[in-house]
Write an enzyme that holds these catalytic residues in place. Sequence first.
Site, mmCIF file in Angstrom:
data_model
loop_
_atom_site.group_PDB
_atom_site.id
_atom_site.type_symbol
_atom_site.label_atom_id
_atom_site.label_comp_id
_atom_site.label_asym_id
_atom_site.label_seq_id
_atom_site.Cartn_x
_atom_site.Cartn_y
_atom_site.Cartn_z
ATOM 1 N N PHE A 169 -22.064 5.631 -1.952
ATOM 2 C CA PHE A 169 -20.683 6.125 -1.884
ATOM 3 C C PHE A 169 -19.684 5.006 -2.136
ATOM 4 N N ASN A 171 -10.272 6.314 7.970
ATOM 5 C CA ASN A 171 -10.500 5.218 8.908
ATOM 6 C C ASN A 171 -9.306 4.268 8.994
ATOM 7 N N CYS A 222 5.544 1.099 5.057
ATOM 8 C CA CYS A 222 6.198 0.643 6.290
ATOM 9 C C CYS A 222 7.586 0.096 5.961
ATOM 10 N N GLN A 256 -6.384 -1.278 -3.082
ATOM 11 C CA GLN A 256 -7.063 -0.755 -4.255
ATOM 12 C C GLN A 256 -7.493 -1.886 -5.196
ATOM 13 N N ASP A 276 -16.615 0.005 -9.050
ATOM 14 C CA ASP A 276 -17.309 1.273 -8.776
ATOM 15 C C ASP A 276 -17.129 2.274 -9.915
ATOM 16 N N CYS A 283 0.855 -1.183 0.000
ATOM 17 C CA CYS A 283 0.000 0.000 0.000
ATOM 18 C C CYS A 283 0.891 1.232 0.000
ATOM 19 N N ASP A 284 0.282 2.407 0.052
ATOM 20 C CA ASP A 284 1.053 3.632 -0.152
ATOM 21 C C ASP A 284 1.622 4.239 1.117
ATOM 22 N N HIS A 291 -5.118 -3.161 9.865
ATOM 23 C CA HIS A 291 -4.609 -3.639 8.577
ATOM 24 C C HIS A 291 -4.884 -2.652 7.454
HETATM 25 N N1 LIG Z 1 -6.192 -2.423 3.585
HETATM 26 C C1 LIG Z 1 -6.154 -1.317 2.860
HETATM 27 N N2 LIG Z 1 -5.724 -0.168 3.413
HETATM 28 C C2 LIG Z 1 -5.678 0.961 2.690
HETATM 29 C C3 LIG Z 1 -6.008 0.970 1.317
HETATM 30 C C4 LIG Z 1 -6.476 -0.250 0.745
HETATM 31 O O1 LIG Z 1 -6.830 -0.322 -0.434
HETATM 32 N N3 LIG Z 1 -6.534 -1.360 1.559
HETATM 33 N N4 LIG Z 1 -5.906 2.112 0.586
HETATM 34 C C5 LIG Z 1 -5.115 3.207 1.131
HETATM 35 C C6 LIG Z 1 -5.521 4.429 0.433
HETATM 36 S S1 LIG Z 1 -4.848 4.750 -1.094
HETATM 37 C C7 LIG Z 1 -6.385 5.281 0.937
HETATM 38 S S2 LIG Z 1 -6.814 6.658 0.054
HETATM 39 C C8 LIG Z 1 -6.928 5.084 2.278
HETATM 40 C C9 LIG Z 1 -8.411 5.259 2.266
HETATM 41 O O2 LIG Z 1 -8.912 4.807 3.484
HETATM 42 P P1 LIG Z 1 -9.889 5.670 4.312
HETATM 43 O O3 LIG Z 1 -9.352 7.046 4.454
HETATM 44 O O4 LIG Z 1 -10.188 4.983 5.557
HETATM 45 O O5 LIG Z 1 -11.130 5.756 3.302
HETATM 46 P P2 LIG Z 1 -12.254 4.688 2.956
HETATM 47 O O6 LIG Z 1 -11.926 3.354 3.560
HETATM 48 O O7 LIG Z 1 -12.553 4.755 1.535
HETATM 49 O O8 LIG Z 1 -13.521 5.277 3.698
HETATM 50 C C10 LIG Z 1 -13.420 5.685 5.028
HETATM 51 C C11 LIG Z 1 -14.766 6.060 5.576
HETATM 52 O O9 LIG Z 1 -15.355 7.152 4.864
HETATM 53 C C12 LIG Z 1 -16.737 7.070 5.057
HETATM 54 N N5 LIG Z 1 -17.426 7.962 4.114
HETATM 55 C C13 LIG Z 1 -18.000 7.650 2.935
HETATM 56 N N6 LIG Z 1 -18.534 8.746 2.367
HETATM 57 C C14 LIG Z 1 -18.278 9.782 3.204
HETATM 58 C C15 LIG Z 1 -18.556 11.180 3.166
HETATM 59 O O10 LIG Z 1 -19.117 11.721 2.226
HETATM 60 N N7 LIG Z 1 -18.124 11.929 4.217
HETATM 61 C C16 LIG Z 1 -17.469 11.377 5.280
HETATM 62 N N8 LIG Z 1 -17.079 12.181 6.251
HETATM 63 N N9 LIG Z 1 -17.204 10.058 5.339
HETATM 64 C C17 LIG Z 1 -17.576 9.282 4.323
HETATM 65 C C18 LIG Z 1 -17.022 5.588 4.914
HETATM 66 O O11 LIG Z 1 -18.201 5.234 5.585
HETATM 67 C C19 LIG Z 1 -15.784 4.943 5.535
HETATM 68 O O12 LIG Z 1 -16.011 4.489 6.833
HETATM 69 O O13 LIG Z 1 -6.667 3.789 2.762
HETATM 70 C C20 LIG Z 1 -5.363 3.366 2.613
HETATM 71 N N10 LIG Z 1 -5.271 2.101 3.295
HETATM 72 N N1 LIG Z 2 -13.133 4.579 -9.402
HETATM 73 C C1 LIG Z 2 -12.256 4.823 -8.414
HETATM 74 N N2 LIG Z 2 -11.019 5.275 -8.731
HETATM 75 C C2 LIG Z 2 -10.116 5.481 -7.752
HETATM 76 C C3 LIG Z 2 -10.425 5.295 -6.397
HETATM 77 C C4 LIG Z 2 -11.760 4.851 -6.084
HETATM 78 O O1 LIG Z 2 -12.124 4.662 -4.914
HETATM 79 N N3 LIG Z 2 -12.619 4.616 -7.113
HETATM 80 N N4 LIG Z 2 -9.489 5.516 -5.446
HETATM 81 C C5 LIG Z 2 -8.388 6.411 -5.742
HETATM 82 C C6 LIG Z 2 -7.296 6.264 -4.783
HETATM 83 S S1 LIG Z 2 -7.657 6.648 -3.167
HETATM 84 C C7 LIG Z 2 -6.048 5.880 -5.127
HETATM 85 S S2 LIG Z 2 -4.827 5.857 -3.938
HETATM 86 C C8 LIG Z 2 -5.711 5.492 -6.499
HETATM 87 C C9 LIG Z 2 -4.798 4.284 -6.554
HETATM 88 O O2 LIG Z 2 -4.294 4.122 -7.802
HETATM 89 P P1 LIG Z 2 -3.049 3.122 -8.004
HETATM 90 O O3 LIG Z 2 -2.091 3.288 -6.884
HETATM 91 O O4 LIG Z 2 -2.536 3.352 -9.365
HETATM 92 O O5 LIG Z 2 -3.691 1.681 -7.788
HETATM 93 P P2 LIG Z 2 -4.204 0.613 -8.854
HETATM 94 O O6 LIG Z 2 -4.940 1.255 -9.967
HETATM 95 O O7 LIG Z 2 -4.857 -0.458 -8.073
HETATM 96 O O8 LIG Z 2 -2.902 0.041 -9.561
HETATM 97 C C10 LIG Z 2 -1.801 -0.432 -8.902
HETATM 98 C C11 LIG Z 2 -1.160 -1.459 -9.842
HETATM 99 O O9 LIG Z 2 0.228 -1.501 -9.575
HETATM 100 C C12 LIG Z 2 0.662 -2.823 -9.734
HETATM 101 N N5 LIG Z 2 1.936 -2.928 -8.991
HETATM 102 C C13 LIG Z 2 2.102 -3.192 -7.688
HETATM 103 N N6 LIG Z 2 3.411 -3.140 -7.364
HETATM 104 C C14 LIG Z 2 4.088 -2.812 -8.502
HETATM 105 C C15 LIG Z 2 5.460 -2.608 -8.802
HETATM 106 O O10 LIG Z 2 6.316 -2.679 -7.934
HETATM 107 N N7 LIG Z 2 5.773 -2.292 -10.095
HETATM 108 C C16 LIG Z 2 4.818 -2.172 -11.054
HETATM 109 N N8 LIG Z 2 5.187 -1.825 -12.281
HETATM 110 N N9 LIG Z 2 3.505 -2.382 -10.790
HETATM 111 C C17 LIG Z 2 3.151 -2.685 -9.534
HETATM 112 C C18 LIG Z 2 -0.477 -3.651 -9.199
HETATM 113 O O11 LIG Z 2 -0.446 -4.956 -9.755
HETATM 114 C C19 LIG Z 2 -1.697 -2.850 -9.629
HETATM 115 O O12 LIG Z 2 -2.251 -3.323 -10.815
HETATM 116 O O13 LIG Z 2 -6.893 5.198 -7.212
HETATM 117 C C20 LIG Z 2 -7.844 6.233 -7.164
HETATM 118 N N10 LIG Z 2 -8.871 5.887 -8.113
HETATM 119 S S1 SF4 Z 3 2.827 -3.508 5.739
HETATM 120 FE FE1 SF4 Z 3 0.654 -3.145 5.297
HETATM 121 S S2 SF4 Z 3 0.254 -1.046 6.025
HETATM 122 FE FE2 SF4 Z 3 2.482 -1.282 5.840
HETATM 123 S S3 SF4 Z 3 2.986 -0.554 3.748
HETATM 124 FE FE3 SF4 Z 3 2.716 -2.790 3.616
HETATM 125 S S4 SF4 Z 3 0.565 -3.050 3.045
HETATM 126 FE FE4 SF4 Z 3 0.773 -0.943 3.816
HETATM 127 MO MO LIG Z 4 -5.735 6.592 -1.908
#
Ligand SMILES: Nc1nc2c(c(=O)[nH]1)N[C@H]1C(S)=C(S)[C@@H](COP(=O)(O)OP(=O)(O)OC[C@H]3O[C@@H](n4cnc5c(=O)[nH]c(N)nc54)[C@H](O)[C@@H]3O)O[C@H]1N2
Ligand SMILES: Nc1nc2c(c(=O)[nH]1)N[C@H]1C(S)=C(S)[C@@H](COP(=O)(O)OP(=O)(O)OC[C@H]3O[C@@H](n4cnc5c(=O)[nH]c(N)nc54)[C@H](O)[C@@H]3O)O[C@H]1N2
Ligand code: SF4
Ligand SMILES: [Mo]
Length: 738
Positions: A601, A177, A24, A611, A696, A20-21, A181
Amino acid sequence: MTLAHAPSTTRTGYSVCTICDIGCQLRATAVDGRLTEIKPHDSPAVARNICYKGTAAPKIHNHADRLRVPLKRVGERGGDRWEEISYEQAMDEIAERLRAVVDQHGPEALAVSTSGWNTQTTYGFDRRFMNLLGAPNWISGVSLCAGNTAAVNRLTYGWMPFPDIGNASCVVLLGHNPRKHSWTPIYNLIEGARRRGAKTIVVDPRVSDQAERATLHLQIRAGTDAALLLGWTKVIIDEGLYDKDFVRDWCVGFDELSARVDEYPLERVAEITGVKAERIAEAARIYADADGAVIPWTPITDQQLDSTSAIRLQSILRALTGNLDVVGGELLSGVRPDWRSEAELQLHDEISPQQRAKQLGYEKHPVYTYRTAEMLKPHLERVWGEPWVDQVMGCHMANPTEVFRAMADGDPYPVKAFIALGNNTLLSYPNQHQIHRALLNQDLIVAHEIFMTPTAMLADYVLPGDVFSERNHIADAWAWSTRLTLSEAVADPPEQASSTFRFWTDLARRMGLGEHFPWETLEEVLDHRLEPSGRTFAEFRESTVMDVPVPKFRKYRKTGFATPSGKVELSSSILADLGFDPLPYHRPAPAPTEDYPYRVFSGVREDPFFQTGQRNIGVLRRRSPAPQFFIHPDDAAREGLADGQWARLETEHGHVAAKISVQAGMRPGHIRVPHGWWYPETRGSLELAGAFVSSDAVLTIDTDELLDHEQGIPHFKGYPGRLVPCDPPDGMSATTLG
Ligand SMILES: Nc1nc2c(c(=O)[nH]1)N[C@H]1C(S)=C(S)[C@@H](COP(=O)(O)OP(=O)(O)OC[C@H]3O[C@@H](n4cnc5c(=O)[nH]c(N)nc54)[C@H](O)[C@@H]3O)O[C@H]1N2
Ligand SMILES: Nc1nc2c(c(=O)[nH]1)N[C@H]1C(S)=C(S)[C@@H](COP(=O)(O)OP(=O)(O)OC[C@H]3O[C@@H](n4cnc5c(=O)[nH]c(N)nc54)[C@H](O)[C@@H]3O)O[C@H]1N2
Ligand code: SF4
Ligand SMILES: [Mo]
């Protein structure tokens, strides 16, 4: 007969996880070039920063499906038929075909999409290559996540701050949130703050993990955060809870802001948000009264119709309450003088102003594009010493929606070559059908990937990437903080795999730009970046595991803020100059209708996946076999839906399927749709491995009335929809039906 065995070699190192981004730093071990184990850090200070995705890295990096050889498309685009070719041949052909596109349509006909964090080694070389070529159309997931927040924060005080959660006595989570994990390090920081007695305010339509533990939970209606924050601002101004000295000495636009928030009396805010007026006021008081309070970045307000206002309001609240650049507040770290930043490597002065102005989004939705970066340039140079300073890669991007329109329809000009690096483009932006059309209309698509994603299936060339255990790196938090973190290669990449550094260097050399790409290895680039510190990468690695400079506070007293006025701009002069409202406002999303009575949402990340990734990793997929819609029990009863059954979520624009999860913690009238689902196990039987079944992005539409004005951000948080029961989608395996 006895066979002589060569002794096996074991390598152990510190590696930064990129599953993830949040990045760690973990202990990685490889035997004979193959990653065998990921363990927690050996320093107790950060040993808890690990989740089960991180420990699954050996399963991911050694997975049978891992791409190992460059592939060239055979037959029609998207048909998923491939010929194996050498890396050299692939690069020769890609360069030749890119040259043809650029010759015919100009360099603006190239678009690149990457989020950069999982590929690590991009080092700004994507932009460097593009700038030297004259190509402005770089897009990224960071346009929906933190990168755009950085650009919007800069309008107010010239920097995107990092919260000092460790010393704060109040933490405000707008939806955000983090949990055990998910973004584990931030979760651990918040837990630490709670143990010290810090208060937490959680704003969420759902009883989330963080809401369960909150001092105060405001169960808001989705998509109304800006209205809530306008209410908080009004309470803080009316009750005199703001930092009067700081506002007098360091802010401009206070009177205009006061007049604006007068349009949002609490009764009106309560009506919009569905939260009681007293609770809104109570939350505002807790935040304003705290000795050190933070509003950590949240993706929620990055993905709303009035995103610019919602993010600006967070920056305004930080300033009004005197929480900028103080202990327990929001740190404006600036750049490190002893480390070459990505912006420095990107060479933004090489692309001509005329080509910059062709960046898609520049005219209509300019806030995170070159247009705003150009306006901020002298101020960033004055304060931070770097004219093109970039944070979270988000400060001079093209607008994805406009790029996909140009790719699909040639409007306003054709974009005909597309390179995706570590980004599953098809599912990762709004309006998946438009993205699909856009990709089908390309002359050249390259995917740099570790697995065959739906996006890679649409490519002409698929290049296998290396992974974090196989490359040396120094993680610099994309200039969001000043920390440098060592990441060591312990395993060997597949022979024909490349880093993204290698990819850009080899492409540049083939396109006549080789003189600007003199480095042969990743280590040489790291030497170059460390040069101002007088250290080489080898010396850094010997001496340093993590380098965290001691923060300096209230630096603005010497430098002012990096805005046109040198002050915190509560009313933004840049927004005014761009022709937008300089003050924050709430813009309502389309309301539910009789046909589509629920607010849908996107989001609620799932613990086992990052993702769109990891649906093919058994140990993770078994923890969450199928996608789920969340719905309140009363709503489920009304619609005749039972927990665990399949349903179709329909909007005016499309439909997707998932299983029902009835959750008492949901706010009634709301439906959660998950992000990023496709079904790797259906490759070969379903079109693009089921990319359109549950994603989505099929539902998130980007017509003008659903785009934020200033950034062109799509609205993911509260759009009208309905649920109807359905059969399980065709072609799903037993795992999926779980
Ligand atoms: N395991 C795991 N961890 C991750 C990620 C993952 O893909 N997997 N992705 C990472 C990334 S890139 C991101 S961006 C973060 C995202 O992680 P979070 O910031 O936690 O975001 P979400 O899990 O999309 O949603 C969090 C909360 O927003 C609430 N919510 C929905 N709509 C609204 C609204 O309009 N207003 C408010 N106030 N709340 C609303 C939802 O009910 C939900 O409980 O997580 C990161 N951590
Ligand atoms: N519709 C919709 N779009 C969204 C979101 C949403 O909730 N809905 N969320 C947004 C958010 S919060 C985020 S953070 C972004 C995330 O956007 P991205 O971070 O671009 O995530 P992904 O599109 O899942 O693509 C990640 C890809 O990288 C590949 N990958 C993993 N490790 C490596 C590596 O070391 N090298 C290479 N070359 N590839 C690798 C994986 O296999 C995966 O296919 O998306 C955003 N876009
Ligand atoms: S150990 Fe888990 S929380 Fe830490 S960067 Fe890797 S995936 Fe993200
Ligand atoms: Mo994100």
